[in-house]
Scaffold this motif. Structure first.
Motif, PDB file in Angstrom:
ATOM      1  N   TYR A  11      35.646  11.857  10.129  1.00  0.00           N
ATOM      2  CA  TYR A  11      34.782  13.040  10.238  1.00  0.00           C
ATOM      3  C   TYR A  11      33.320  12.613  10.211  1.00  0.00           C
ATOM      4  O   TYR A  11      32.976  11.550   9.689  1.00  0.00           O
ATOM      5  N   LYS A  12      32.462  13.456  10.780  1.00  0.00           N
ATOM      6  CA  LYS A  12      31.032  13.239  10.662  1.00  0.00           C
ATOM      7  C   LYS A  12      30.595  13.567   9.237  1.00  0.00           C
ATOM      8  O   LYS A  12      31.117  14.504   8.617  1.00  0.00           O
ATOM      9  N   VAL A  13      29.628  12.829   8.738  1.00  0.00           N
ATOM     10  CA  VAL A  13      29.099  13.085   7.392  1.00  0.00           C
ATOM     11  C   VAL A  13      28.588  14.521   7.289  1.00  0.00           C
ATOM     12  O   VAL A  13      28.797  15.199   6.276  1.00  0.00           O
ATOM     13  N   GLN A  14      27.938  15.000   8.341  1.00  0.00           N
ATOM     14  CA  GLN A  14      27.350  16.336   8.311  1.00  0.00           C
ATOM     15  C   GLN A  14      28.404  17.413   8.095  1.00  0.00           C
ATOM     16  O   GLN A  14      28.108  18.477   7.548  1.00  0.00           O
ATOM     17  N   THR A  15      29.646  17.145   8.516  1.00  0.00           N
ATOM     18  CA  THR A  15      30.725  18.118   8.326  1.00  0.00           C
ATOM     19  C   THR A  15      30.902  18.467   6.856  1.00  0.00           C
ATOM     20  O   THR A  15      31.054  19.636   6.491  1.00  0.00           O
ATOM     21  N   PHE A  16      30.860  17.450   6.003  1.00  0.00           N
ATOM     22  CA  PHE A  16      31.069  17.686   4.574  1.00  0.00           C
ATOM     23  C   PHE A  16      29.905  18.473   3.978  1.00  0.00           C
ATOM     24  O   PHE A  16      30.107  19.319   3.103  1.00  0.00           O
ATOM     25  N   ASN A  17      28.695  18.192   4.453  1.00  0.00           N
ATOM     26  CA  ASN A  17      27.538  18.977   4.011  1.00  0.00           C
ATOM     27  C   ASN A  17      27.653  20.426   4.466  1.00  0.00           C
ATOM     28  O   ASN A  17      27.413  21.358   3.690  1.00  0.00           O
ATOM     29  N   ASP A  18      27.989  20.629   5.736  1.00  0.00           N
ATOM     30  CA  ASP A  18      28.087  21.984   6.282  1.00  0.00           C
ATOM     31  C   ASP A  18      29.163  22.789   5.574  1.00  0.00           C
ATOM     32  O   ASP A  18      28.975  23.973   5.260  1.00  0.00           O
ATOM     33  N   TYR A  19      30.306  22.157   5.314  1.00  0.00           N
ATOM     34  CA  TYR A  19      31.400  22.868   4.646  1.00  0.00           C
ATOM     35  C   TYR A  19      31.020  23.226   3.208  1.00  0.00           C
ATOM     36  O   TYR A  19      31.300  24.340   2.742  1.00  0.00           O
ATOM     37  N   ALA A  20      30.393  22.287   2.512  1.00  0.00           N
ATOM     38  CA  ALA A  20      29.993  22.569   1.129  1.00  0.00           C
ATOM     39  C   ALA A  20      28.962  23.688   1.083  1.00  0.00           C
ATOM     40  O   ALA A  20      29.002  24.555   0.201  1.00  0.00           O
ATOM     41  N   ASP A  21      28.033  23.680   2.041  1.00  0.00           N
ATOM     42  CA  ASP A  21      27.018  24.736   2.097  1.00  0.00           C
ATOM     43  C   ASP A  21      27.675  26.097   2.310  1.00  0.00           C
ATOM     44  O   ASP A  21      27.338  27.073   1.629  1.00  0.00           O
ATOM     45  N   ALA A  22      28.614  26.166   3.260  1.00  0.00           N
ATOM     46  CA  ALA A  22      29.323  27.430   3.496  1.00  0.00           C
ATOM     47  C   ALA A  22      30.119  27.841   2.264  1.00  0.00           C
ATOM     48  O   ALA A  22      30.127  29.018   1.876  1.00  0.00           O
ATOM     49  N   ASN A  23      30.775  26.889   1.619  1.00  0.00           N
ATOM     50  CA  ASN A  23      31.553  27.212   0.424  1.00  0.00           C
ATOM     51  C   ASN A  23      30.673  27.792  -0.674  1.00  0.00           C
ATOM     52  O   ASN A  23      31.032  28.787  -1.314  1.00  0.00           O
ATOM     53  N   PHE A  24      29.523  27.190  -0.900  1.00  0.00           N
ATOM     54  CA  PHE A  24      28.620  27.703  -1.928  1.00  0.00           C
ATOM     55  C   PHE A  24      28.143  29.114  -1.580  1.00  0.00           C
ATOM     56  O   PHE A  24      28.107  29.998  -2.435  1.00  0.00           O
ATOM     57  N   ARG A  25      27.753  29.313  -0.336  1.00  0.00           N
ATOM     58  CA  ARG A  25      27.210  30.618   0.057  1.00  0.00           C
ATOM     59  C   ARG A  25      28.261  31.718  -0.069  1.00  0.00           C
ATOM     60  O   ARG A  25      27.962  32.819  -0.560  1.00  0.00           O
ATOM     61  N   TYR A  26      29.467  31.451   0.388  1.00  0.00           N
ATOM     62  CA  TYR A  26      30.494  32.488   0.351  1.00  0.00           C
ATOM     63  C   TYR A  26      31.032  32.696  -1.060  1.00  0.00           C
ATOM     64  O   TYR A  26      31.404  33.813  -1.428  1.00  0.00           O
ATOM     65  N   LEU A  27      31.061  31.648  -1.861  1.00  0.00           N
ATOM     66  CA  LEU A  27      31.426  31.831  -3.265  1.00  0.00           C
ATOM     67  C   LEU A  27      30.428  32.747  -3.964  1.00  0.00           C
ATOM     68  O   LEU A  27      30.810  33.641  -4.729  1.00  0.00           O
ATOM     69  N   LYS A  28      29.126  32.534  -3.697  1.00  0.00           N
ATOM     70  CA  LYS A  28      28.109  33.383  -4.329  1.00  0.00           C
ATOM     71  C   LYS A  28      28.207  34.826  -3.846  1.00  0.00           C
ATOM     72  O   LYS A  28      27.856  35.752  -4.585  1.00  0.00           O
TER      73      LYS A  28
END
Length: 577
Positions: free
Chosen positions: A223-240
């Protein structure tokens, strides 16, 4: 395990989904979103409502991605794969708004919206008929993250989960992995990071690269490194967006007021009994612990105890508690009281973080997205949310000046979440911000519009809003009302409208309005000078407004703008001398 994510990585701000649903609900496109022409039409609809920017989109992907985001969360009925054997009619008509989607549209308060996202994410399981590429036992990503945070709390005394820990550990695990082992991996990463001689950004980058190398796609490629950043960002936003977690540094922690609720939610480990049941629950929204009478009473008792601990009076009195719906009414009243108390505490902290407030102003002035502060913390103004952040940063600025006679939640007309971040802009038919002080009232209006359209969009509404408040306060207290109009650039036509400053009431009574237009850069200079000089006094703001207002009769708009700039410069110079 391959990385997973909640929500949608394209629509980063969950609350914008509601705006898209509202637009769709009044459009003939509802139920007709498939095909290239419909993708374009949906994108144009979102653009017309100011939800997305209508730039270049040669692949017409915006419409498809928004449709995907809304169906994934069960706000639109999804297209059921033929291979599932489930008749489409058993679920609902494709791409039309679901019961939970309508619930989100009708939600007026932030807690009501958060409950819709909570019901959506609590109903979301992986793998599913729509996302079957995960090789694990079906699980709820929402409950999984919350369970990890509870386990961290059990081990360390706090539930904090940092961004890098989500990116490289939690979102590549499931309940098939032992919960204790996951928590130990998080804590081992935390210890390595704390003791590393690398700077934090470099350490995080190396961790992300190592994680990306260790997990391969089905085709054998990493996977691209950016994928893990993008997924974590989405996870944080939707969790909040569920209201169950809040920001803690560059991470998350559980909202204390929701702790018992979270414990009850994570205790529900069952999975949908069939694919058909999954779709029906997804589109209707999952049942929550507070839908159950016993759990609802337990959560209510916990909230009442929190009120008592904080010394906030509340009398249940003869309020009925016979049904979960009865209890919900009381629970929402208590949660509103706790939120108000939290907001007052937040307001009291703003003077101590005035430099951060000024940094947010700089981002809006420069139209940049991110800035790293001197303490290493990174702040962000999402591009699509810049208008809301503009209102929000002015609210924070006057909270920092700390002379309000009204409450912080009375001074703003936009909604905020549990992190005190803006959820959309202030609604129409009223000003953005109303600051009442001991001897005057300040009405603040902001806009990112900078061209000749500025006067057409702002001239009449701003004058009307100020005139309404002039009339109100004349009757209530006699306090004078000033208007402050702030933009990155003041168009001379707008300035001329405010320079003339006349408004006629319905009875043709002539009113002279004191509305001063200044740029955000000018306000930032004054704001910083107040704090840098240690002379934080709202009377100096009033004096500046009166000096600028006194120059109106003798100057036309271009000259008046120059004179205002001179007044600002002199004020800043006097403060800093």
């Amino acid at each position: 395990m391959k990385p997973w994510h909640l929500g949608n990585t394209t629509v980063r701000s969950p609350f914008r989904l509601r705006e898209g649903l509202v637009a769709l609900s009044t459009s003939s496109l509802q139920g007709n979103l498939r095909g290239s022409a419909q993708d374009i039409a949906f994108r144009n609809l979102l653009g017309e409502h100011g939800i997305v920017a209508l730039g270049s989109d040669n692949t017409n992907s915006v419409g498809r991605k928004w449709r995907s985001a809304l169906t994934k969360l069960g706000f639109l009925f999804p297209q059921i794969p033929a291979a599932s054997g489930i008749p489409q009619n058993d679920v609902g008509p494709v791409d039309t708004i679901t019961p939970n989607g309508w619930r989100l549209i009708r939600a007026e308060s932030v807690p009501a919206m958060q409950e819709c996202f909570l019901r959506a994410l609590a109903a979301h399981y992986l793998p599913s008929v729509l996302e079957d590429e995960f090789e694990c036992t079906a699980f709820s990503p929402l409950r999984h993250v919350l369970s990890v945070m509870l386990e961290l709390e059990r081990k360390t005394g706090e539930s904090r989960l940092n961004f890098i820990e989500m990116a490289t550990v939690v979102q590549v695990t499931s309940p098939d992995d032992d919960l204790t082992v996951i928590a130990e991996k998080v804590l081992a990463l935390r210890e390595r990071r704390a003791s590393s001689t690398l700077n934090k950004k470099k350490f995080d980058r190396e961790e992300l690269e190592a994680t990306a190398r260790s997990i391969l796609k089905p085709d054998g490629e990493p996977y691209k490194v950016q994928t893990f950043n993008d997924y974590a960002d989405a996870n944080f936003r939707y969790l909040k967006a569920t209201g169950l977690v809040q920001s803690k540094g560059r991470g998350l922690s559980l909202v204390p007021e929701k702790h018992l609720f979270i414990e009850r939610l994570t205790a529900e480990t069952g999975v949908p009994e069939s694919d058909r049941a999954y779709f029906i629950t997804l589109c209707n929204g999952a049942a929550l612990p507070t839908d159950n009478q016993d759990s609802a009473l337990a959560v209510l008792a916990d909230l009442l105890q929190q009120l008592r601990r904080r010394g906030i009076p509340f009398d249940v009195g003869g309020k009925p508690t016979d049904t979960p719906a009865d209890i919900e009414i009381i629970r929402h009243q208590i949660e509103a009281l706790l939120a108000e108390a939290n907001e007052e505490a937040y307001a009291a902290q703003q003077a101590a973080v005035w430099e951060e407030i000024a940094a947010y102003m700089e981002l809006i002035i420069t139209r940049r997205n991110r800035k790293t502060l001197s303490n290493g913390e990174e702040i962000e103004v999402p591009q699509a949310e810049a208008p809301a952040y503009f209102e929000w940063v002015l609210w924070r600025a006057f909270l920092a000046i700390n002379s309000l006679a009204n409450k912080p939640y009375e001074a703003r007309r936009f909604k905020i979440d549990q992190d005190f971040l803006p959820v959309g802009t202030a609604p129409g038919n009223g000003p953005d911000l109303i600051f009442e002080f001991d001897d005057f009232v300040l009405v603040v209006e902001v806009t990112l519009t900078a061209n000749s359209r500025q006067e057409a969009a702002e001239g009449e509404p701003v004058r009307r809003h100020v005139a309404d408040l002039v009339a109100f306060y004349q009757e209530q207290s006699g306090k004078p009302v000033y208007g402050l109009f702030i933009a990155n650039r003041i168009d001379s036509n707008t300035a001329e409208t405010f320079r003339i400053g006349i408004w006629y009431t319905n009875t043709d009574e002539k009113m002279r309005l004191d509305i001063i237009p200044i740029t955000l850069a000018q306000f930032k200079d004054v704001f910083e000078a107040l704090f840098a000089s240690g002379q934080v006094d709202v009377a100096l703001i009033r004096e500046l407004l009166e000096q600028c207002g006194s120059l109106r009769p003798t100057h036309e708009a271009p000259a008046w703008k120059r004179e205002i700039a001179d007044v600002v410069q002199r004020t800043v110079g006097q403060l800093l001398q």
